[in-house]
Write an enzyme that holds these catalytic residues in place. Sequence first.
Site, PDB file in Angstrom:
ATOM      1  N   CYS A 156      -7.253  -1.379 -17.663  1.00  0.00           N
ATOM      2  CA  CYS A 156      -6.697  -0.510 -16.617  1.00  0.00           C
ATOM      3  C   CYS A 156      -5.637  -1.207 -15.773  1.00  0.00           C
ATOM      4  CB  CYS A 156      -7.805   0.038 -15.728  1.00  0.00           C
ATOM      5  SG  CYS A 156      -8.656  -1.235 -14.805  1.00  0.00           S
ATOM      6  N   HIS A 165       0.840  -1.199   0.000  1.00  0.00           N
ATOM      7  CA  HIS A 165       0.000   0.000   0.000  1.00  0.00           C
ATOM      8  C   HIS A 165       0.872   1.245   0.000  1.00  0.00           C
ATOM      9  CE1 HIS A 165      -2.740  -2.933   2.238  1.00  0.00           C
ATOM     10  NE2 HIS A 165      -2.922  -3.016   0.934  1.00  0.00           N
TER      11      HIS A 165
HETATM   12  C1  PEP Z   1      -6.051  -5.105 -11.779  1.00  0.00           C
HETATM   13  O1  PEP Z   1      -6.230  -6.134 -11.115  1.00  0.00           O
HETATM   14  O2  PEP Z   1      -5.497  -5.102 -12.905  1.00  0.00           O
HETATM   15  C2  PEP Z   1      -6.475  -3.797 -11.270  1.00  0.00           C
HETATM   16  C3  PEP Z   1      -6.417  -2.726 -12.005  1.00  0.00           C
HETATM   17  O3  PEP Z   1      -6.876  -3.764  -9.970  1.00  0.00           O
HETATM   18  P1  PEP Z   1      -5.895  -3.780  -8.708  1.00  0.00           P
HETATM   19  O4  PEP Z   1      -4.486  -3.736  -9.212  1.00  0.00           O
HETATM   20  O5  PEP Z   1      -6.255  -2.600  -7.892  1.00  0.00           O
HETATM   21  O6  PEP Z   1      -6.252  -5.087  -8.092  1.00  0.00           O
END
Ligand code: PEP
Length: 757
Positions: A681, A368
Amino acid sequence: MPYNMTATRVLMNNLRQVMAEDGDTRSRLDHVVRLIAGAMVADVCSVYLREADGAHLLIATEGLKPEAVNKTRMSPGEGLVGYVARTAEPIAIEDAPRHPAFSYRPETGEDPFHAFLGVPILRTGGVTGVLVVQNRTERSYREEEIDTLQTIAMVLAEIVHTLVLAPAPQQGNDRRSRSGSAAGNLKGRVFCEGLGYGLAVLHDPVVPPAKFFATDQAAEVQRLSEGLIGLRESIDRMMLIDGAALGGDPRDVMEAYRLLADDPSWAEKLLEGIRSGLSAEASVDRARREHRAKLQNARDPYLRERLHDLEDLDNRLLRVLGGAEGKPKITGDQAILVARRLGPAELLEYAHAGLKGILMEEAAASSHAAIVARALGIPAIGGIDGLTTRIEQGDYIIVDAEDGTVHIRPDDVVYDAYMARVGLRSERQARYAALKGLPAKTLDGTHVSLMLNAGLDLDLDMLDQAGADGVGLFRTEFQFLVSESLPPLEDQIALYKRVLDRAAGRPVIFRTLDLGGDKVLPALSQLREENPALGWRSIRFALDHKGLFRRQLRALVRAAGDGPLTVMFPMVTVPHEYRAAKALLLEEIQWTLRHTGKKPSKLEVGVMLETPALGFSMQDLAGEVDFLSVGTNDLLQFFFAADRMTPSVSERYDLVDPASLRYLKMVADICKAGNIRLSVCGEATASPPVALCFAALGFTSLSMAGSAIGPVKQALRGVDLGAFRAGLFERMDKPNGSFRNQVLALAAEHGIDTADS
Ligand code: PEP
Ligand code: MG
């Protein structure tokens, strides 16, 4: 007994004077060994200094032949000196020459001496030398004497460091390796890309040598006992915070802390240090050095955990004793923060300190903090084994957060290579900056939106800096992760409004709470799970905590007012999860309309593709979902069954692989048929070749960290996407050898620079 506490205190006082005196190093060291020999009623007192290769050089002696100084050199592990250095433990022997580890050195003239007591000289970086006293007669050294010599060795560590290893005055930018200090490289995982150079500032408290000595012993004892009470109270308070909600793990840890903090032998050891002339802080520091040295040698995981706990306690107690003064001071603009563990909130406290780099020892706990580091745009490396034992306050450091290397006290060759890379990097940055106002449009006219991944207000500076088209992923759970307790509705509304304001009309996709997995809230009870990544997390957790989830949805709707609102749900596996979440959102919109008279002017709802299963159900969601956003971080770990948090496998598989690309093509085709917009994303899309593959598959919106927008835009603007697509599909049909290499070659054929990919 010749030796006593008063003699030790007198010695401490004398040593303090030597530290304060002027004079040449040689005569001051001679003075020091004479003083120690006198106080310990020893015939010999010698100091051996560890050299870069692990050998030990005799640098001062009282009692051995003076001509042996700077000549007698014990190879790594050689003799009793080597033994003490290797084990980081004292050794007391009645008749040293008969000991199997004894190594006879005629040039020292040590024949007449029998009794031998050696203790390690410990600094934060581990063993920096060995202090030895010897006596003619065979005798056994008592516990108090051994303990006293260890205390003396701690003070000596600072004297040696000041006189020999870091001779003052320091030249302005002198980075030279000093013998015995921890020059070298360490490796870790890049948490935030970039390059940084500066001076190490340790996050854990540092006790300056000027504060080593007790002037008023009774007062120091009093301070220590008050400090211990304060420490125990602070642990009790932490256990009381939302006691019922505290999950299993943190509670166990706190229980273990409390037991250790109550351990009378720890308190007794600290008192002992004060009795022998140390200040309360120095006594705790001495214990901390010993715990660290033991930790360096310990292999047993249980023992290591306990030693970590002890070191944590030492640090906590130092903070209690030091009050505000105990906090690291960052002056100037050259600081590299070095921490064993760092919570996101702790890192945020340094947000405006102008850090040049962040280094963290622990990978999992710091993930984090890694996100906060990214938000701050500070080059950061985590998961660095041995970090805090190798780096000392004020060490010159290069943070190469392009390839995950930390250079400690770099020599000129390394420094010059670094400066050359800084030059190249800024040239690249200038090229990307020139593209800022231009669209990400391919040579054959396809326009791709390049969006920003964000999670804190801090990230939003990047919107303009990188010229992003909007926010493609706002990780709402970060607000929860950096708060001590669950953020109230009003705070959530305020954050979402700020984000919308900063976006100034550009689209913002809010991802609803994605807790669980590695994102565990201390304030919420979450079960200890065998496989957290596959467990009660994300939309599963949200749907099972409707109060929490509804409050967030309400905050989003309220923040949007009568403007547009875009929301997406994470880790949906089967369509009904999406439908249940969307139904709650629609209910909140109705509720808000009734109570405020406002509703979003336009609502778009999307789903994240993070589990392979959902890809096969997208046709069932046609007409219900506006867009799909691929979360490559999670999708890849499930697709290839490779934990994203386990370094040995997390980078083993590549998205640029026929299997994953064929799967994504299948999903893209289903979505196109169902009129569902395609976006990505996950972190993978930050790499230009991957971004090209997504664009070729028909993804029209790519969201990434701000620093990736320039390189990806440059690649897109230089490609004929239709031709690239044809080449890609041809290779997907008939893969041959390393698929990434094939794609890189294809990109190169299209004139795309893939040097960094
Ligand atoms: C992912 O899993 O690609 C994502 C964008 O979410 P996080 O990295 O926050 O789990
Ligand atoms: Mg995810």
